[in-house]
Design an enzyme around this catalytic site. Sequence first.
Site, PDB file in Angstrom:
ATOM      1  CG  ASP A 114      86.603 -82.747 -46.222  1.00  0.00           C
ATOM      2  OD1 ASP A 114      87.657 -82.174 -46.516  1.00  0.00           O
ATOM      3  OD2 ASP A 114      85.906 -83.413 -46.914  1.00  0.00           O
ATOM      4  CG  HIS A 121      88.540 -81.396 -49.859  1.00  0.00           C
ATOM      5  ND1 HIS A 121      87.809 -82.312 -49.277  1.00  0.00           N
ATOM      6  CD2 HIS A 121      88.696 -81.717 -51.204  1.00  0.00           C
ATOM      7  CE1 HIS A 121      87.351 -83.120 -49.742  1.00  0.00           C
ATOM      8  NE2 HIS A 121      87.895 -82.989 -51.003  1.00  0.00           N
ATOM      9  CB  SER A 168      85.651 -84.567 -52.582  1.00  0.00           C
ATOM     10  OG  SER A 168      86.647 -85.513 -52.352  1.00  0.00           O
TER      11      SER A 168
END
Length: 1470
Positions: free
Chosen positions: A863, A940, A1250
């Site tokens: 990520d 994220h 996600s």
Amino acid sequence: MGFSSLIVSIHRKHIALVFICLVLILKIALVSSADQESQIYTVHLGERQHDHPKLVTDSHHAILSSLLGSKRASRESMIYSYRHGFSGFSAKLTPSQARELSEHPDVVHVTRSTSMKLATTRVNDYLGLSPSTPTGLLHETDMGSEAIIGILDTGIWPDSKSFNDMGLGPIPARWKGRCVSGDGFNASSSCNRKLIGARYYAKGLLKKYNGTFNVAEKDEVMSPLEKIGHGTHSASIAAGSFVQDASFFGLASGTARGSAPRARIASYKVCWNKEGCFTADTLKAIDHAIRDGVDVLSISVEGGIPPDFEVDRYDFAIGAFHAVMKGIPVVCAGGNDGPHAQTISNIAPWIITVAATTMDREFFTPITLGNNVTVMVQVLYMGKEVGFTGILYIGDLTEKDFQAGKAKGKILFAFTNELPDETEAFGKANGIVGFIIAIQPFDEYVEVGTTDIPRAYVDHEIGMDIMLYLQTNKFPKAKISPTKTFVGRPFSTKVASFSSRGPNSISPAILKPDIAAPGVGILAAVRSGEGYGFESGTSAATPIVSGIVALIKQKRPDWSPAAIRSALVTTALQTDPFGEPISAEGAPRKLADPFDYGGGLVNPGKVADPGLVYDMGYDDYAHYLCSAGYENKSISKLLGKRYTCPSPTPSMLDVNLPSITIPYLNEEIIITRTVTNVGPVGSVYKAVIEPPLGIKLQVSPQTLKFGPNTKKITFTVKVSTTHRWNTDYLFGSLTWTDNGAQNVRIPLSIYTVHLGERQHDDPKLVTDSHYDILRSLLGSKKASRESMIYSYRHGFSGFSAKLTPSQARELSEHPDVVHVTRSKSMKLTTTRVNDYLGLSPTTPTGLLHETDMGSEAIIGILDTGIWPDSKSFNDMGLGPIPARWKGRCVSGDGFNASSSCNRKLIGARYYAKGLLKKYNGTFNPAEKDEVMSPLDKIGHGSHCASIAAGSFVQDASFFGLALGTARGSAPRARIASYKVCWSKEECFTPDILKAIDHSIRDGVDVLSLSLGDEIPLDFEVDRDDFAIGAFHAVMKGIPVVCAGGNEGPYAQTISNVAPWIINVAATTMDREFFTPITLGNNVTVLGRDVLYTRKEVGFTGIVYFGDLTDNEFQAGKAKGKILFAFRNKLPDDIEAFAKANGIVGLIIATQPFDNYVKLGTTNTSRAYVDYEIGMDIMLYLQTNKFPKAKISPTKTFVGRPFSTKVARFSSRGPNSISPAILKPDIAAPGVGILASVRSGEGYGFMTGTSMSTPIVSGIVALLRQKRPDWSPAAIRSALVTTAFQTDPFGEPIVAEGSPRKLADPFDYGGGLVNPGKVADPGLVYDMGYDDYAHYLCSAGYENKSISKLLGKRYTCPSPTPSMLDVNLPSITIPYLNEEIIITRTVTNVGPVDAVYKAVIEPPLGIKLQVSPETLEFGPNTKNITFTVKVSTTHRWNTDYLFGSLTWTDNGAHYVRIPLSVRTRLLNFKI
């Protein structure tokens, strides 16, 4: 917006291509006068007080003179006097004069004039309305020769052959209308025995321009003459005469005729090119039509959003009401704002509202590739054939290539997201001779290209086939042929994407639409050189029904409009005329339900003999008007007699409609209906019930016996729900049958809510009922008011109050209370996610307990890096790092490996070579807000890592929201972070591949990649680098879990589709965020979709956007106030608009789009409500002189009755590369997930697949620790076969979209992940080297490539194996036309001697036979192969239909796989 006589458009559909058809959706802009000093108002006086029309008009002038001071001023002001069907007038008045006039004792109400918009020959044969049949409705009525149809539209073109009067007898003697001459229209030569009347109405139009309207500038004429083509088209559809050899440039050639081909036409021109349809003109035309003697009114106009919600504010509905009271049915278009819910217009219960469908005629344009494969696409192209020429892919060309002329003379293939906006100009500038464009199969309507450059649209699946051809041929070529017509081929009927949908936003208990008819690509008369053209819209469907109604009126002259509407609804088809299911186009597509098509598709062969009718008269309409909240005075004037509403107010649920719609069901209720026998005198009917899912129905009596003295019978329906949580609408039916001779069917639509059915239509009464309950506990009104905090009215009824524990217990015993919960339960964290899924750390058994919460598992997160300072990555209580770990923790800018990594975060690396290559080594991290280290600058990666394996963190929240203990799915698992994605950039393939390579060596147990591909996907493994890396990981026994993507709800958008990847969709859970909006009457509605965490906006004035002019905004009239608006009325930049005008809060009514939580600004609070709640707020504003409201900060509701839904954004199947490979595989919560972020709070909400991906990754890590010998394929099988198809509490899962539907495998794969069952699935569908080789061979790989991937020599067998036999835990058949046999093998991972039996739930119309039907395992029998024989009973092409195959060992295990089957009798790749 301007009109032309013919607009040809294309319609995209999803079959194995994109359906592209012809469409005309004519929308006339709303007309509103900017003159605030003088505007047009309509004054309603109710029923006529005089029989002579002149006396009626004199009384109007007397009223107006009393206001204006003289008869002369009255005559100058008055536009129309309505004196035939009802009493009233239109006049030009100032706002103050209008207010004064509204106080006059004879005036019911005064409304400002508004405008409406136009909603816009094979049809009759398709419906079975054939003139060659010796019996039937056409034969029995002489094709409607005595019927008169009034068409209110854009006028008429009298020269059309469709209006010839050959063979017609004299005009019916009752006709009193006129044919009026005007510019270009000579009454004596234009009208005849077919076109018996023609008038035009322009006073409303002229008043807008103060008499200075320039007809030439607007391409109009002051006469009944048609300049647009819409009215002519509608009239000829309803009652056009027989015209042989009608066509559009040779397409659809045949004999054109109307539904009632010998009926007479009366044209009333009320709509004007580039202007619209003015209320005053429409009302006058209705008034004249009533006097003239029409039998039916056909009105293809629609109101905009918001609709007027009361009859005394809906001028058009008032005119229709008076027509219906005179026995004239009024048929109206439902509107072209679909496929979104709550968009249906013309919703008054006395109007017949029409939806639009397709039919069994299609237009195909053949595209032939150089390998002689022809793809049939549905686009209208009338130019010359584009012969074989080169075809290029836009992605293979640079700007310099285009400038160098490399595309000149060639066909260009592209995906729509790769093309510039101005495709036509782009094509001309580059010499392109044709386009083939791959698009999402959204059934959208787009304008056609010119005849110079054809544009053909295909769906993603066909697009990938073309991509494969281009990439496997050195010199690809193609040709595009002109369009051809296909009639009677196996094309399924669909509710058109544009057709507006229910539920009714004003009165949700009134089902709308009523009926559907074909409205796509209808060939009829237009004003053009050809004389005939195609139009699409509910405007085209409406006159079909109007013609049929005219025939019924002639055959059954004693039937009321309500009886006719009932006959239409109860005899309608729920399949097409050939017995195939009707689907509803949209995103996603689904089987049609009553909100799509009402009773169903109109059935003229049965409509005149329905057996029973649900009739309505004065008392029934009075019943409705009372339940809608009208005053006795207004109702009495409308009905023409004194009427007093009964007490208590009657329920809208008992209005005698041919449908039952219950918007708020909680406890048992009893509904009443009355049927009238219009069949044989001694008929006996029995009830047949098809209940909605989870709904109990009891009809009394169950048998209806009619006789000479018993023509009407009243029955009751007792309705209750077994659902414990809120649901969406669920559908069923109630049918009365007399042994099959008649089947009188009405649709049922029921919505379950949490606390009680809404017992009152007035929101204030809802709140009063809450006070009554609380007062009964506390002893006084004062104590009740002091205790209550909120009264809720948004989908459920309930309240919040401050109580002692003993009071709460006592209140829970109240008969109207479902349950009482303490507010402390209102929290949302990742903890909620896992508790919701049943993954609880406090349970002494289960997956978490048996694996020490994953303490030996290592999860690799690819990520944006990681923020090591988060509390979620503390290593308290963790033992040593697993000995097999070989990875590293690497230092870098702002990241110290020795202090950042620990026994939780055991590895952290970053990969930037791909990024640096892009910039030739000159990448400046500071400019991009990045650092060259594993540190997460976006948040994220940290969010995903903490969802998968975050440690326990108490008191985590986002500004106090969702306060609780945060944790990951595997809270003691170890995290290895691989930074491959960069702020403001992307994730580069070389970096991802290197990270996967390292992770395999490092010793991770599972890889979690919340990354997605873009369209177009790479469709072969040797071209999909990401899938190659995943393949090698899986071959090493490491499951790879990937996000399905956020491109939903459109079909064919799912990414990461390789069969070795576990692909994850996203759902909601049993948690919602609501922003309380309290109105001045103390009613609280719950806004949603925006998190507002600032200070409360205290009580202040609330104003409606539509009531303010630009000058009033500039004068500061909205400053310091809350603004209420419908989204379609607001400017695009809402935030800037609010700041500029000093607005302190926004309440926005929008389509129920299922948008997701997002942060509001710190300055302006914002809350969204759906149209139904919006109309409640409108009612409050219009009934209070000084309305006010307050907006409170957002609150979190957990464990409340909120149903689980597949998130709207979640990408959907089918797989566009290999449609036989089901994707997604599994679903998990992915909406509003609280987890670690890099911010001051440390925790924040994120939404997307996600977020759902690491939830599954954590569960897979636990499973890997418990079942270390299971392959990635066995783990995927266990996830799929044990998944929930309901939420964890047994309630159905719906799929959000436009429209919503029950979820199917293309939405959620096997279903919602079920960690409580996943470790003990009983059987698994395993895959190894040979199985992947099977797939690779079926996908077209060369032996050499496959051998290199597998690491050993491999030769594909001949013939090539079928992809249908890949050993997946699913069966997906994209093309079924003959019997096939599919093979699967299951491995026993349960008790050694287990015996399983097959349980089949076949898709509709599909036959399945499993062999053997029993599987007997033993010590030497761990694997058993079985076959599934599949065949179809469908005779026409279908969409995908769904079912399941389950193996069960007497209930100890249920090993369920989804089935998805599409019948394709005519394929589109030839």
